[in-house]
Design an enzyme around this catalytic site. Structure first.
Site, PDB file in Angstrom:
ATOM      1  N   LYS A  35       0.805  -1.229   0.000  1.00 43.40           N
ATOM      2  CA  LYS A  35       0.000   0.000   0.000  1.00 43.40           C
ATOM      3  C   LYS A  35       0.832   1.270   0.000  1.00 43.40           C
ATOM      4  CE  LYS A  35      -0.636   0.557   5.000  1.00 43.40           C
ATOM      5  NZ  LYS A  35      -1.606   0.722   6.090  1.00 43.40           N
ATOM      6  N   ARG A 129      -7.451  -1.281  17.826  1.00 44.80           N
ATOM      7  CA  ARG A 129      -7.870  -0.940  16.478  1.00 44.80           C
ATOM      8  C   ARG A 129      -8.897  -1.998  16.090  1.00 44.80           C
ATOM      9  NH1 ARG A 129      -4.016   0.008  11.210  1.00 44.80           N
ATOM     10  NH2 ARG A 129      -4.551  -2.165  10.830  1.00 44.80           N
TER      11      ARG A 129
END
Length: 377
Positions: A35, A129
């Site tokens: 990414k 998270r």
């Protein structure tokens, strides 16, 4: 054409080789995360051809859709949105998940496309998270998944450091192994992937700190910048300049170092503070905050100082430079993870590729030579 990212594919491959050898020595598989460079096809191809890379992963389905033809299994590492389920099944082999409702949609779509889709369940071990935090909820999800016709439970994974800053250690990762053992014994399964985190888990390789049962790490920043991210330590054996940024000087003028008049908010709603250094030879390069995180840039010419940035301009102090810079000259920068991520995302930043040959004995950094940039996980 400037601005541009200069990409050294040989150095990228060297970094993959170095980390890959370390991981294989510990019987760990390598998921390379693409990414940060927006899954640039030429870089993805180099990763796919590397013998140490076992999986290719990305957080954006758009990136995976743009992969070149690859041989390695493709993983969506961000929890799928319901609106992208069809693409997840069509373009990926494995997805990371933490919601049973999403997995039900994946099962239905996989059935429609006549595929078996593999899922890895995220477990939250304190970073807060994504992931199952409650053990009962995790087991309830597993109990339903094993009844699904087109979903295979492939493994478990944890993410640390990215949000809460929790540094992985042997005790934390052992909890993931304990979950694995409990699930396997309760449901008669054999889980293929137990992924112990990202580049912040890498430091544990040198400390014998990865417990038996963890068999995978997901690495992006470590590969592209040459450092682990728990403590921001660079590896002397790795390249730290796989990617550099080139930007062009469009103005050079001697000006005061402090603006005139009453200081208010800048274009980003912040009130800037200036240090009076007297007259300054100021240069402007044609790149700005729309394209780059200027706080993550370090000029390769150590005599250049970055003064600040607006949307489209980066202001430099050239006063101490030995080189007589001219308008039209290029200035090059090292980038940290944040700057690299934004530069690759910007459509206004070009890319150029080099595959020059060099003497491996001469590339290692001496202490103090490496770029000092802010750690960003």
């Amino acid at each position: 054409m400037n601005p541009k990212i200069i990409i050294d594919l040989n150095k990228f491959t060297d970094n993959l080789d170095y980390i890959g050898k370390k991981m294989k020595a510990k019987s760990l598989t390598l998921t390379h995360i693409t990414k940060v460079y927006a899954a640039d096809p030429k870089i993805v191809k180099a990763a796919d051809e590397n013998k140490y890379v076992d999986y290719l992963g990305d957080a954006r389905i758009e990136n995976i859709k743009n992969y070149p033809q690859v041989s390695k299994p493709k993983i969506l590492i961000r929890i799928p949105m319901h609106s992208e389920i069809e693409d997840v099944i069509r373009y990926t082999d494995i997805s990371f998940n933490s919601e049973i409702s999403t997995i039900r949609f994946l099962n239905n779509e996989a059935k429609r496309q006549k595929k078996i889709h593999k899922v890895v369940l995220m477990v939250d071990l304190g970073d807060l998270r994504e992931g199952y935090f409650d053990v009962k909820e995790l087991h309830k999800a597993v109990a339903e998944i094993v009844t699904m016709t087109n979903i295979q439970l492939f493994g478990l994974a944890v993410n640390l450091t990215c949000f809460g800053g929790v540094i992985p250690d042997k005790g934390i990762l052992q909890k993931l192994v304990d979950y694995k053992n409990s699930i396997e014994s309760s449901y008669g399964l054999s889980l293929s992937m137990i992924s112990g985190g990202n580049s912040s888990s890498l430091y544990l390789l040198d400390k014998d700190g990865i417990p038996e049962g963890i068999n995978n790490l997901r690495l992006g920043e470590a590969i592209v910048i040459g450092k682990e991210t728990a403590f921001g330590q660079f590896y002397d054996e790795m390249h730290h300049d796989v990617f550099t940024l080139s930007a062009e000087l469009v103005e050079i003028k001697e000006k005061p170092s402090v603006p005139f008049g009453k200081i208010g908010m800048d274009a980003f709603g912040q009130k800037p503070v200036f240090v009076d250094k007297g007259q300054m030879l100021r240069g402007i390069v044609a790149i700005g905050r729309q394209d780059i995180d200027h706080l993550g840039l370090v000029p390769i010419d150590k005599r250049i100082e970055i003064v600040g940035a607006s949307s489209d301009h980066l202001i430099l102090d050239l006063t101490k430079c030995k080189k007589d810079y001219k308008v039209g000259d290029s200035v090059r920068f090292y980038m940290n993870y944040s700057a690299l991520l934004r530069a690759f995302t910007s459509k206004y930043v070009n890319r150029t590729y080099i595959q020059q040959q060099y003497n491996m004995r001469n590339f290692f950094y001496k202490k103090g030579d490496r770029p000092i940039v802010l750690c960003h996980h």
